[in-house]
Design a protein around this motif. Structure first.
Motif, PDB file in Angstrom:
ATOM      1  N   GLY A  82      -9.539  -1.474  -9.599  1.00  0.00           N
ATOM      2  CA  GLY A  82     -10.172  -0.164  -9.727  1.00  0.00           C
ATOM      3  C   GLY A  82     -10.690   0.093 -11.133  1.00  0.00           C
ATOM      4  N   MET A 139       0.823  -1.202   0.000  1.00  0.00           N
ATOM      5  CA  MET A 139       0.000   0.000   0.000  1.00  0.00           C
ATOM      6  C   MET A 139       0.861   1.258   0.000  1.00  0.00           C
ATOM      7  N   VAL A 160       1.923   2.048  -3.428  1.00  0.00           N
ATOM      8  CA  VAL A 160       0.841   2.650  -4.203  1.00  0.00           C
ATOM      9  C   VAL A 160       0.700   4.131  -3.870  1.00  0.00           C
ATOM     10  N   ILE A 194      -4.916  -3.243  -7.067  1.00  0.00           N
ATOM     11  CA  ILE A 194      -5.541  -1.926  -6.950  1.00  0.00           C
ATOM     12  C   ILE A 194      -5.748  -1.307  -8.328  1.00  0.00           C
ATOM     13  N   SER A 196      -0.385  -6.492  -4.502  1.00  0.00           N
ATOM     14  CA  SER A 196      -1.416  -5.577  -4.002  1.00  0.00           C
ATOM     15  C   SER A 196      -1.578  -4.368  -4.914  1.00  0.00           C
ATOM     16  N   TYR A 234      -6.119   5.315 -13.921  1.00  0.00           N
ATOM     17  CA  TYR A 234      -7.572   5.338 -13.757  1.00  0.00           C
ATOM     18  C   TYR A 234      -8.218   6.302 -14.756  1.00  0.00           C
ATOM     19  N   TRP A 246       0.966   7.449  -6.346  1.00  0.00           N
ATOM     20  CA  TRP A 246      -0.458   7.692  -6.551  1.00  0.00           C
ATOM     21  C   TRP A 246      -0.738   8.464  -7.834  1.00  0.00           C
TER      22      TRP A 246
END
Length: 213
Positions: free
Chosen positions: A161, A1, A4, A157, A153, A15, A8
């Motif tokens: 997502g 995490m 990530v 994500i 992980s 995304y 970001w």
């Protein structure tokens, strides 16, 4: 995490790219709209599920590195491009036949509402699976959003997502265009709508057949 969070901006960019791609009115979106307004909510959602399954297939392939391998085999991608192009032309032909019918008979309406769910699902799956651009889109998303040696992980994500976004958009189109208002509009202008869909499918098929990989 933590990895990530450190990256970001890359994750957000991935995304954003996927959101723009999935909202854009491509062959898959056109097929969902056409199925929803002619066959109703169940048909639209079933085809949307097929499209999502195709997206899921390429997402997993990209995450495992298989899509990148496919890029080195031009013959396979070329075969997918040809198959996808001709399949879109076939869908255009079916829409054109519907547009040329002067009236929608009761048997035709019943057939549209009671289409075999498995066939509808596979149609959506085939549309997305035979589109080489879907491979490149997922490869770009994975490459842009994940740093080298990213943990599982981080992959989950990014992929999770994007897939959740795709599922929301695909089902959203199906729900929107299967409303009573959309169905009434389709009945009132069926031949024009089917004619427009035929033109769009044929144009997308020709574009895919003539596009460079």
């Amino acid at each position: 995490m933590d990895l990530v969070l450190q990256h970001w901006s890359q994750v957000a960019a991935a995304y954003t790219i996927y959101l723009v791609a999935v909202i854009s009115p491509g062959p898959a979106v056109m097929a969902i709209i056409a199925a929803s307004i002619s066959g109703g909510r169940k048909t639209g959602l079933t085809l949307a599920a097929g499209v999502f399954a195709g997206s899921f297939t390429w997402a997993v392939a990209a995450a495992l590195g298989l899509a990148a391998v496919l890029q080195t085999y031009a013959e396979l991608l070329y075969a997918l491009k040809i198959a996808g192009g001709f399949y879109l032309l076939y869908l255009g032909y079916k829409a054109l036949r519907s547009a040329l019918r002067k009236e929608e008979t009761p048997s035709t309406r019943a057939m549209n509402k009671q289409q075999n769910s498995r066939q509808v699902f596979l149609r959506g799956y085939a549309i997305h699976l035979t589109n080489p651009k879907a491979i490149f889109a997922w490869v770009a998303i994975i490459s842009l959003g994940l740093p080298a040696n990213a943990p599982a992980s981080a992959v989950a994500i990014i992929v999770g997502g994007c897939l959740l976004t795709g599922l929301t958009v695909f089902t959203g189109y199906a729900l929107l265009f299967s409303t009573e208002g959309a169905l009434n509009a389709y009945r009132a202008a069926r031949r024009w709508i089917d004619g427009a869909m035929a033109a769009l499918f044929c144009a997308a098929g020709v574009k895919l057949l003539t596009a460079r990989l």
